[in-house]
Each structure stands twice: as C-alpha cells, then as structure tokens.
Design a protein around this motif. Structure first.
Motif, short mmCIF file in Angstrom:
data_model
loop_
_atom_site.label_atom_id
_atom_site.label_comp_id
_atom_site.label_asym_id
_atom_site.label_seq_id
_atom_site.Cartn_x
_atom_site.Cartn_y
_atom_site.Cartn_z
N ARG A 61 0.82 -1.21 0.00
CA ARG A 61 0.00 0.00 0.00
C ARG A 61 0.85 1.26 0.00
NH1 ARG A 61 -2.22 -0.75 4.49
NH2 ARG A 61 -0.95 0.72 5.68
N LYS B 35 1.14 4.09 -2.92
CA LYS B 35 0.79 5.48 -2.64
C LYS B 35 1.88 6.42 -3.15
CE LYS B 35 -0.68 6.24 1.63
NZ LYS B 35 -0.83 6.04 3.09
N TYR C 146 -8.68 7.31 -1.07
CA TYR C 146 -9.50 6.35 -1.82
C TYR C 146 -10.40 7.10 -2.81
CZ TYR C 146 -13.18 2.95 -2.81
OH TYR C 146 -14.09 2.13 -3.45
N LEU D 288 -6.50 0.75 0.06
CA LEU D 288 -6.91 1.98 0.74
C LEU D 288 -8.25 1.79 1.44
CD1 LEU D 288 -5.94 4.64 -1.95
CD2 LEU D 288 -4.80 4.26 0.24
N GLN D 289 -9.16 1.14 0.77
CA GLN D 289 -10.47 0.88 1.36
C GLN D 289 -10.34 -0.01 2.59
OE1 GLN D 289 -13.29 -1.46 -1.02
NE2 GLN D 289 -14.90 -0.04 -0.41
N SER E 62 -10.09 7.01 3.48
CA SER E 62 -11.22 7.41 2.64
C SER E 62 -10.91 8.56 1.68
CB SER E 62 -12.43 7.77 3.50
OG SER E 62 -12.07 8.78 4.43
N LYS F 113 -10.15 6.83 -6.89
CA LYS F 113 -11.36 6.36 -7.58
C LYS F 113 -11.78 7.36 -8.66
CE LYS F 113 -15.98 4.56 -6.72
NZ LYS F 113 -17.02 4.25 -5.69
N LEU G 160 -6.67 0.90 -4.75
CA LEU G 160 -8.01 1.19 -4.26
C LEU G 160 -8.45 0.19 -3.19
CD1 LEU G 160 -10.40 2.24 -7.16
CD2 LEU G 160 -9.74 3.56 -5.16
N SER G 161 -8.26 -1.09 -3.47
CA SER G 161 -8.71 -2.12 -2.52
C SER G 161 -7.94 -2.02 -1.20
CB SER G 161 -8.55 -3.51 -3.13
OG SER G 161 -7.19 -3.84 -3.34
#
Length: 435
Positions: A369, A373, A424, A415-416, A421, A428, A412-413
């Motif tokens: 992650r 980022k 994310y 971060l979720q 948020s 998105k 995305l997955s």
C-alpha cells in the motif's frame, strides 16, 4: 559379428543400464553406423504404434544422428517428429520435451520453410513445435535467420487467432531470450487474451525482467554440439548412477539443492540489523555510521530499508550501469521518471522470495500500500506534466512492468481496507476520468 554390430544389437531393445560401451563403439564409427540408425527411424515411421514395446534403437538413433549431424536425413527426422502426438509419445516418450531441439538443430539442412510449416501445423504435437521454434531461435542467433523475417513469423502466429496451447508460452520465452523489447506488446496481447500460462511464465512483469536480463547460460537455445551419451545417460529410464558407497548421485544433488533453497528462504524471512561499522547499504562504500546512519530518512525509508529494497530489486533490469554494445536497456525505451515510478510499483507488487508459511500477510499488505501510494503521487505529477488524459495513453508511453488499470485497482482495494477514505476517493475519481 563385428563390434559395431554387437553395439547396434545392444541398443536395439530396452536395457536397465545405459549402454555406455555400445555408444562408445557407435560414436567411433559414424559412417558405418548411420545406415543402421536411419533404418531404425524408418522402421518406427512405418510401424508406428505396432512397434514392439521394448524396441528402443529408434529413440537412440534420433540423438546419435543429431551427434553425427546427418543433414541428409533431416526430412525423415522432421517426418518422424511430426507424427501424431500419441504416436510420438509411444515411440520416444519424454524426448518430445527434452533435447529434441538439439536433434533438429544439428541435423538441419537449410530448409527453413519446413521448420516454419511444422511450427504452424496444428496437427503436430505442440511440444514438438515448441522445440522446432527454439531451433529457429538459434538460427536467428546464428545469423541464418534475418531479424525482420523472424519477428514477422512470430507476430503471424501470435495474432493467428488460435486458442491457448503450449506454443504461446514458448513464443513469449523466445521473444524475451532474443531481447526483442519492441515486441513486448505481443507478450502483453498474449497475456490479455489468456494465451499464455502465467503460472509457469511468471506473468507479464517477469517477462519484462527476462527481456532486459542477459545470462551466459541462456545465450543459446540449442547446444553448440550434441553428444548423445551425455544427453541420455542420466534419464530416469535407466538404473541410477551410484557412487562408490552405493548412493544415488542424482538424489544427493536434489537433497543439496533443497537444503540450499530452505536456507535462502530463511535468510529472506529475517531482516538483518545493520551494524554501525557495517558497509552502508546505500552502496557508497563507506561505513554505515559515516554515511546514512544519522541522515534524515526519506519517506521511502519508512517502508523498508535500502538493504531490503535492493534485495527486491536484484532481478530488476539494470539501470544506470555501463552499457554493452548489442544489448537492450530500459533507458533505451523509457525515461528516468517512468523507471522510478515503475520501481516503486515493482517494490510493492512483485512477489518476494521465501516460503508461504513464513510470510507476514499484514506486513506485506502495508508495504504494498505504501509503495503504491508513493507511485501514485509521482504518477499524478507525471500525468500533469505530460498532459496525459487516459490510462491507455500513459501505458503506451510510460508503463513498464505494470499497467495503470491493474495497479490503481490494487491500490483502491488496499486503501479501502485500511480506511483511508480521502485518498480512496481521489484514486477512484482518477480511475473514472482516465479509464
């Protein structure tokens, strides 16, 4: 009966031990032996699955004629290996996938069209076609097959609309080993269309590594010379080779290899603390205490150490080193910013060495992650700088190991899952605008 006739008789039927002495006699008398060997191939061609179960000489004959470079008999050899798959498996078993390329290469008589038609013939066993394809690869390396013609032939098959078969895996391998970096789109096409077995080839990212890596032991597709006895003596069909104490040398080598892999796995699982007087992992050549010990840490260093990053990047294509003439490098195709973004993606997404039971999945997710980022931040800067509007446009110009839709989806997955948020929502929105 002459020594040669005795030797031919000894290799005519299956034996428990490899007939070493018989091979020595035959290879010492190639001119006299060739008619017997050709006759064995012709007999197998005629009788096919009606051939006696323990008849063996035709199998040996393939490799011996390869050693003797019997180019006159090449059309018959091609006819033989083009028999239906089930027939050929009955006649020569594992030789279909082990050493057949050497036989074809060392008997090749210059008939390139015969090689091409064999590869394109769906009625020929796919593993045989793969071996013939490797022969063509060697002819390219030898300068007997022109690059333009070779690439055109590969592309023709890649885009021929056929369903998956093993030959596609071989095509990806051939493209990489010939270092045709401009044909990475062909590999990507095969991956996207499900034409290759990603489990065996390691995925598109592994192909990119392979493309820009040069290993001495992979410099040829076919051996420069063929010695039939060396090719066959250690096959499982023969009783094992025992040392003076009665131990199987092959089993001992396998046990040694397993221990080495276990040791390497344990080493990968343990992060070694850097001592003050150790060489600095940044590669400066200075001691750690005089170099990076007290330097403010970059954001990337909070994810993992330079030493750990360097381990992961061991297989990453060489960047910034002295170039050798005739080799391809990432810098020939991508700018430094693209490479730095790609390295971050590679650090986050590439599978690390080690055993499954030793992995810390939570730590791996966190590492992935954070690297993604960082890559996303640099990616958005580059997109703005270059005026890029779509993922497709970016992929076409700057993507190396990973394509935008894939890694941003993974980000995305993660971060979720981590409850981030705000970022994310940003990623998105970026995906929605650029897909």
């Amino acid at each position: 009966m002459s020594d040669l006739q005795n030797a031919i008789s000894e290799i005519t039927y299956i034996t428990k031990r490899f007939p070493k002495k018989a091979f020595e006699v035959i290879t010492a008398n190639p001119k006299e032996a060739i008619p017997y060997l050709r006759s064995a191939i012709e007999k197998a061609l005629e009788e096919k699955m009606d051939l006696e179960d323990d008849y063996q000489i035709h199998f040996y004959a393939l490799f011996l004629l390869g050693e003797f470079e019997d180019r006159e008999f090449f059309p018959k050899i091609m006819e033989f290996i083009s028999l239906p798959g089930e027939v050929l498996e009955y006649l020569i078993g594992d030789a279909v996938t082990s050493g057949l390329n050497d036989v074809v290469y060392h008997t090749y008589n210059g008939d390139l069209e015969l090689l091409k038609s064999t590869v394109m013939n769906d009625d020929v066993d796919e593993y045989v076609r793969s071996e013939v394809l490797e022969t063509m690869g060697q002819l390219y390396l030898d300068g007997e097959l022109k690059e333009e013609e070779w690439k055109a032939f590969i592309k023709e098959y890649v885009h021929s609309g056929k369903e998956y078969n093993y030959l596609y895996d071989s095509l990806a391998n051939v493209i990489c080993r010939c270092h045709f970096a401009d044909m990475l789109p062909e590999i990507r096409f095969m991956v996207d269309e499900g034409l290759v077995d990603e489990a065996s080839m390691g995925g598109y990212e592994s192909c990119v590594d392979y493309m820009f890596t040069y290993r001495d032991y992979e410099s040829r597709f076919c051996s420069p010379s063929l010695k039939a006895s060396d090719s066959l003596k250690n096959w499982a069909m023969f009783e094992p080779d025992l040392d003076e104490a009665g131990n199987d040398r092959g089993s001992m080598d396998l046990e040694k290899l397993t221990k080495e892999l276990m040791k390497k796995g344990r080493e990968q699982a343990v992060s070694r603390k850097i001592g003050r007087n150790d060489p600095c992992p940044c590669g400066s050549g200075k001691k750690y205490k005089y170099c990076c010990l007290n330097k403010p840490k970059d954001l990337i260093d909070s994810i993992e150490s330079v030493q750990e990053r360097n381990k992961c990047l061991e297989d990453y294509p060489e960047v910034g080193k002295e170039k050798q003439e005739g080799r391809v490098y990432l810098e020939d195709y991508f700018d430094s910013e693209s490479i730095e973004i790609d390295k971050l993606l590679y650090l986050g997404l590439m599978n690390r060495p080690g055993f499954v039971w030793q992995r810390d999945e939570k730590a791996e997710e966190n590492r992935c992650r954070e690297y993604l980022k960082l890559a996303y931040q640099r990616f958005t800067d580059k997109v703005k700088k270059e005026g890029i509007k779509t993922f497709e446009e970016y992929d076409g110009k700057f993507s190396i190991h990973y394509f935008c839709g894939e890694w941003t989806g993974r980000l995305l997955s993660l971060l979720q899952k981590n409850g981030e948020s705000a970022l994310y929502a940003e990623v998105k929105k970026c995906r929605k605008n650029m897909l």
